[in-house]
Motif scaffolding. Structure first.
Motif, PDB file in Angstrom:
ATOM      1  N   ALA A  50       6.415  -0.509   1.025  1.00  0.00           N
ATOM      2  CA  ALA A  50       6.413  -1.230  -0.252  1.00  0.00           C
ATOM      3  C   ALA A  50       7.825  -1.458  -0.780  1.00  0.00           C
ATOM      4  N   ALA A  51       7.960  -2.537  -1.542  1.00  0.00           N
ATOM      5  CA  ALA A  51       9.243  -2.821  -2.183  1.00  0.00           C
ATOM      6  C   ALA A  51       9.426  -1.949  -3.424  1.00  0.00           C
ATOM      7  N   GLY A  52       8.333  -1.409  -3.954  1.00  0.00           N
ATOM      8  CA  GLY A  52       8.421  -0.495  -5.096  1.00  0.00           C
ATOM      9  C   GLY A  52       8.572  -1.192  -6.429  1.00  0.00           C
ATOM     10  N   GLY A 178      -0.718  15.164  12.583  1.00  0.00           N
ATOM     11  CA  GLY A 178      -1.462  14.951  13.825  1.00  0.00           C
ATOM     12  C   GLY A 178      -2.922  15.350  13.689  1.00  0.00           C
ATOM     13  N   ARG A 179      -3.427  15.400  12.465  1.00  0.00           N
ATOM     14  CA  ARG A 179      -4.821  15.802  12.229  1.00  0.00           C
ATOM     15  C   ARG A 179      -5.520  14.708  11.419  1.00  0.00           C
ATOM     16  N   MET A 180      -6.599  14.226  11.965  1.00  0.00           N
ATOM     17  CA  MET A 180      -7.305  13.077  11.388  1.00  0.00           C
ATOM     18  C   MET A 180      -8.584  13.552  10.721  1.00  0.00           C
ATOM     19  N   THR A 213      -6.389   2.557   4.325  1.00  0.00           N
ATOM     20  CA  THR A 213      -7.215   1.757   5.249  1.00  0.00           C
ATOM     21  C   THR A 213      -7.959   2.632   6.251  1.00  0.00           C
ATOM     22  N   GLY A 214      -7.633   3.930   6.324  1.00  0.00           N
ATOM     23  CA  GLY A 214      -8.334   4.835   7.246  1.00  0.00           C
ATOM     24  C   GLY A 214      -9.647   5.369   6.686  1.00  0.00           C
ATOM     25  N   ALA A 215     -10.057   4.912   5.505  1.00  0.00           N
ATOM     26  CA  ALA A 215     -11.269   5.475   4.869  1.00  0.00           C
ATOM     27  C   ALA A 215     -12.559   4.789   5.324  1.00  0.00           C
ATOM     28  N   GLU A 227       4.791  -8.357   4.759  1.00  0.00           N
ATOM     29  CA  GLU A 227       6.036  -8.242   5.526  1.00  0.00           C
ATOM     30  C   GLU A 227       7.224  -8.182   4.570  1.00  0.00           C
ATOM     31  N   VAL A 228       8.179  -7.320   4.889  1.00  0.00           N
ATOM     32  CA  VAL A 228       9.382  -7.209   4.042  1.00  0.00           C
ATOM     33  C   VAL A 228      10.632  -7.186   4.917  1.00  0.00           C
ATOM     34  N   PHE A 229      11.748  -7.537   4.296  1.00  0.00           N
ATOM     35  CA  PHE A 229      13.064  -7.503   4.955  1.00  0.00           C
ATOM     36  C   PHE A 229      13.985  -6.613   4.150  1.00  0.00           C
ATOM     37  N   LEU A 307      -0.030  -2.739   6.096  1.00  0.00           N
ATOM     38  CA  LEU A 307      -1.292  -3.182   5.497  1.00  0.00           C
ATOM     39  C   LEU A 307      -1.516  -2.535   4.143  1.00  0.00           C
ATOM     40  N   ARG A 308      -1.783  -3.369   3.146  1.00  0.00           N
ATOM     41  CA  ARG A 308      -2.141  -2.847   1.819  1.00  0.00           C
ATOM     42  C   ARG A 308      -3.624  -2.509   1.827  1.00  0.00           C
ATOM     43  N   PRO A 309      -4.017  -1.293   1.394  1.00  0.00           N
ATOM     44  CA  PRO A 309      -5.451  -0.992   1.358  1.00  0.00           C
ATOM     45  C   PRO A 309      -6.130  -1.693   0.181  1.00  0.00           C
ATOM     46  N   ALA A 310      -7.112  -2.547   0.481  1.00  0.00           N
ATOM     47  CA  ALA A 310      -7.764  -3.321  -0.594  1.00  0.00           C
ATOM     48  C   ALA A 310      -9.277  -3.260  -0.445  1.00  0.00           C
ATOM     49  N   GLY A 334       0.039  -0.030  -5.724  1.00  0.00           N
ATOM     50  CA  GLY A 334       0.030   1.427  -5.544  1.00  0.00           C
ATOM     51  C   GLY A 334       1.143   2.134  -6.299  1.00  0.00           C
ATOM     52  N   TRP A 335       2.377   1.694  -6.107  1.00  0.00           N
ATOM     53  CA  TRP A 335       3.497   2.367  -6.784  1.00  0.00           C
ATOM     54  C   TRP A 335       3.425   2.142  -8.281  1.00  0.00           C
ATOM     55  N   LEU A 336       2.884   0.996  -8.648  1.00  0.00           N
ATOM     56  CA  LEU A 336       2.762   0.689 -10.074  1.00  0.00           C
ATOM     57  C   LEU A 336       1.788   1.622 -10.790  1.00  0.00           C
TER      58      LEU A 336
HETATM   59  C1  LIG Z   1       4.508  -5.001   2.280  1.00  0.00           C
HETATM   60  C2  LIG Z   1       4.011  -4.193   1.115  1.00  0.00           C
HETATM   61  C3  LIG Z   1       4.645  -4.312  -0.112  1.00  0.00           C
HETATM   62  C4  LIG Z   1       4.181  -3.570  -1.208  1.00  0.00           C
HETATM   63  N1  LIG Z   1       4.866  -3.672  -2.388  1.00  0.00           N
HETATM   64  C5  LIG Z   1       4.442  -2.951  -3.464  1.00  0.00           C
HETATM   65  C6  LIG Z   1       5.151  -3.010  -4.678  1.00  0.00           C
HETATM   66  O1  LIG Z   1       6.214  -3.658  -4.772  1.00  0.00           O
HETATM   67  N2  LIG Z   1       4.681  -2.306  -5.751  1.00  0.00           N
HETATM   68  C7  LIG Z   1       3.536  -1.558  -5.674  1.00  0.00           C
HETATM   69  O2  LIG Z   1       3.131  -0.985  -6.690  1.00  0.00           O
HETATM   70  N3  LIG Z   1       2.850  -1.469  -4.502  1.00  0.00           N
HETATM   71  C8  LIG Z   1       3.275  -2.135  -3.411  1.00  0.00           C
HETATM   72  N4  LIG Z   1       2.594  -2.050  -2.233  1.00  0.00           N
HETATM   73  C9  LIG Z   1       1.312  -1.319  -2.209  1.00  0.00           C
HETATM   74  C10 LIG Z   1       1.424   0.187  -2.030  1.00  0.00           C
HETATM   75  O3  LIG Z   1       2.297   0.510  -0.983  1.00  0.00           O
HETATM   76  C11 LIG Z   1       0.011   0.726  -1.711  1.00  0.00           C
HETATM   77  O4  LIG Z   1      -0.877   0.323  -2.729  1.00  0.00           O
HETATM   78  C12 LIG Z   1       0.003   2.245  -1.632  1.00  0.00           C
HETATM   79  O5  LIG Z   1       0.875   2.694  -0.624  1.00  0.00           O
HETATM   80  C13 LIG Z   1      -1.410   2.776  -1.375  1.00  0.00           C
HETATM   81  O6  LIG Z   1      -1.322   4.180  -1.372  1.00  0.00           O
HETATM   82  P1  LIG Z   1      -2.389   5.054  -0.588  1.00  0.00           P
HETATM   83  O7  LIG Z   1      -1.927   6.469  -0.673  1.00  0.00           O
HETATM   84  O8  LIG Z   1      -3.762   4.688  -1.038  1.00  0.00           O
HETATM   85  O9  LIG Z   1      -2.301   4.526   0.938  1.00  0.00           O
HETATM   86  P2  LIG Z   1      -1.144   4.722   2.005  1.00  0.00           P
HETATM   87  O10 LIG Z   1       0.186   4.815   1.351  1.00  0.00           O
HETATM   88  O11 LIG Z   1      -1.357   3.644   3.035  1.00  0.00           O
HETATM   89  O12 LIG Z   1      -1.494   6.138   2.676  1.00  0.00           O
HETATM   90  C14 LIG Z   1      -2.688   6.366   3.401  1.00  0.00           C
HETATM   91  C15 LIG Z   1      -2.461   7.591   4.294  1.00  0.00           C
HETATM   92  O13 LIG Z   1      -3.709   7.988   4.861  1.00  0.00           O
HETATM   93  C16 LIG Z   1      -3.484   8.349   6.200  1.00  0.00           C
HETATM   94  N5  LIG Z   1      -4.736   8.252   6.952  1.00  0.00           N
HETATM   95  C17 LIG Z   1      -5.315   7.155   7.503  1.00  0.00           C
HETATM   96  N6  LIG Z   1      -6.452   7.497   8.147  1.00  0.00           N
HETATM   97  C18 LIG Z   1      -6.578   8.844   7.990  1.00  0.00           C
HETATM   98  C19 LIG Z   1      -7.563   9.785   8.431  1.00  0.00           C
HETATM   99  N7  LIG Z   1      -8.631   9.409   9.134  1.00  0.00           N
HETATM  100  N8  LIG Z   1      -7.389  11.089   8.093  1.00  0.00           N
HETATM  101  C20 LIG Z   1      -6.307  11.495   7.359  1.00  0.00           C
HETATM  102  N9  LIG Z   1      -5.351  10.641   6.927  1.00  0.00           N
HETATM  103  C21 LIG Z   1      -5.498   9.330   7.235  1.00  0.00           C
HETATM  104  C22 LIG Z   1      -2.421   7.368   6.683  1.00  0.00           C
HETATM  105  O14 LIG Z   1      -1.757   7.877   7.856  1.00  0.00           O
HETATM  106  C23 LIG Z   1      -1.518   7.321   5.468  1.00  0.00           C
HETATM  107  O15 LIG Z   1      -0.516   8.332   5.535  1.00  0.00           O
HETATM  108  C24 LIG Z   1       3.041  -2.730  -1.089  1.00  0.00           C
HETATM  109  C25 LIG Z   1       2.447  -2.581   0.145  1.00  0.00           C
HETATM  110  C26 LIG Z   1       2.921  -3.297   1.249  1.00  0.00           C
HETATM  111  C27 LIG Z   1       2.265  -3.108   2.589  1.00  0.00           C
END
Ligand SMILES: Cc1cc2nc3c(=O)[nH]c(=O)nc-3n(C[C@H](O)[C@H](O)[C@H](O)COP(=O)(O)OP(=O)(O)OC[C@H]3O[C@@H](n4cnc5c(N)ncnc54)[C@H](O)[C@@H]3O)c2cc1C
Length: 351
Positions: A50-52, A178-180, A213-215, A227-229, A307-310, A334-336
């Motif tokens: 994420a760009a944050g 390493g544990r799923m 997305t693993g849920a 995608e980001v640079f 991938l953003r989880p949606a 997410g960060w917001l």
């Molecule tokens: C390109 C990009 C730009 C973004 N920019 C912003 C932004 O500017 N501002 C903002 O607010 N948000 C931004 N986001 C969104 C933000 O990053 C996500 O909303 C946030 O990371 C979601 O948090 P999360 O903990 O739900 O998921 P994640 O951060 O994806 O974490 C999920 C974790 O679960 C783990 N996992 C998966 N399957 C399993 C399993 N079976 N067992 C155990 N663990 C598992 C994964 O390995 C991962 O570590 C951006 C996202 C992307 C991709």
């Protein structure tokens, strides 16, 4: 309480930090090989990429009042969190700029009127003239329309991910890399090692499902490719995050320490994690260059897709039952919103 957390992404780290800080025993499970940003397991947390941007107002374009309220609350919470982490995490909350080229005035009008109608008066975009833009951001040349979004900002996601895990470790959190987690029930996680078929049921007082997305298949979550640079741009001074209103992309340009500027992000309905495409490169970097011409000489030092989880409605889910909490669908916010969502979840679990 003994807490089990499935997922060590943004939410998993915030939960582990907060719960271990309050004296609970915390175990976190994630298929990643370790606490750093490695994609070896094929599921790099979105939190790393994420760009944050912390943009409660600008995100109203595609969010609801609950995301707005959680976003405002998180902007209050982030400075206190960062202060407790014991290592530097760049955070800025001096506002962001919304910009548009004259040729995109139609798209800008539509977004502006949406934001004006959805945001509370104190947070509404404030129009800026060219003199004021030059004072605030001398590197910006090109867009003729500009607004200040007060209170918005950005956080350095990589630093924050690392610092949250490090501080939670110092507070006693156990990380099981390493544990799923295959599935969750109230008070129990079904866990297996990467590459094995043996599944073990582990018991806790309460468990959190924050697997992004693993849920699946427990939640109907999908990944939305972004995608980001990372550009290295010595000499380009940028004080705050910029967002360019663009007919096709939400283009943002975010400053980080050490002359790094993050440019993002595409939004593509695909779960393809392959490297950044030529099309996104041309479109995002041309847009960034049209705002800050001096970026022409910047160096592309890194690019990343993730991938953003949606969820189907693109809105966040916080579901609490006895013994189990599920949080998902944080999508592009997410960060917001994560600190406020975690605050609300824990208020109920620990009450
Ligand atoms: C390109 C990009 C730009 C973004 N920019 C912003 C932004 O500017 N501002 C903002 O607010 N948000 C931004 N986001 C969104 C933000 O990053 C996500 O909303 C946030 O990371 C979601 O948090 P999360 O903990 O739900 O998921 P994640 O951060 O994806 O974490 C999920 C974790 O679960 C783990 N996992 C998966 N399957 C399993 C399993 N079976 N067992 C155990 N663990 C598992 C994964 O390995 C991962 O570590 C951006 C996202 C992307 C991709």
């Amino acid at each position: 309480m003994h807490i089990g957390i499935a997922g060590a992404g943004l939410l998993g780290r915030l939960l582990a930090w907060q719960l271990s800080r309050s004296g609970h025993t915390v175990d976190v499970f994630d298929p990643a090989q370790g606490p750093g940003p490695s994609a070896e397991s094929g599921s790099l947390a979105a939190g790393w990429t994420a760009a944050g941007m912390l943009s409660p107002v600008a995100e109203l374009e595609c969010a609801d009042a609950r995301v707005f309220a959680w976003g405002l609350r998180s902007c209050e919470l982030w400075p206190g969190i960062v202060q407790c982490l014991g290592e530097p995490v760049a955070l800025q909350l001096q506002g962001s700029l919304l910009l548009a080229h004259r040729s995109d005035a139609g798209a800008a009008d539509r977004v502006l009127s949406l934001l004006q109608s959805k945001a509370e008066a104190a947070y509404r975009p404030q129009a800026l003239d060219a003199v004021r833009v030059a004072e605030l951001e001398p590197s910006v040349h090109g867009p003729s329309l500009a607004w200040l979004l007060p209170g918005e900002g950005q956080i350095h996601c990589v630093q924050a991910m690392q610092a949250l895990a490090a501080q939670a470790t110092r507070q006693g959190t156990q990380w099981h890399w390493g544990r799923m987690v295959e599935s969750l029930q109230a008070g129990a996680l079904d866990v297996r090692g990467n590459g094995t078929h043996v599944c073990e049921r582990l018991h806790f007082d309460h468990v959190f499902d924050v697997r992004g997305t693993g849920a699946r298949p427990q939640l109907p979550v999908r990944g939305v490719r972004g995608e980001v640079f990372w550009l290295q741009a010595p000499g380009v001074r940028l004080n705050r995050a910029l967002r360019l209103l663009h007919p096709r992309h939400a283009v943002y340009i975010v400053p980080r320490p050490d002359d790094i500027i993050v440019v993002g992000a595409s939004e593509i309905e695909s779960e393809d994690r392959s490297p950044v495409s030529v099309r996104s490169t041309l479109e995002l970097l041309s847009a960034a260059h049209s705002v800050i011409p001096a970026l022409a000489e910047a160096r592309v030092v890194h690019s990343e897709s993730n991938l953003r989880p949606a969820l189907p409605d693109n809105l966040p889910l916080l579901s609490q039952e006895r013994g189990i909490t599920r949080i998902n669908g944080l999508y592009r916010h997410g960060w917001l919103i994560a600190p406020a969502v975690v605050e609300q979840a824990l208020a109920e679990v620990l009450s």
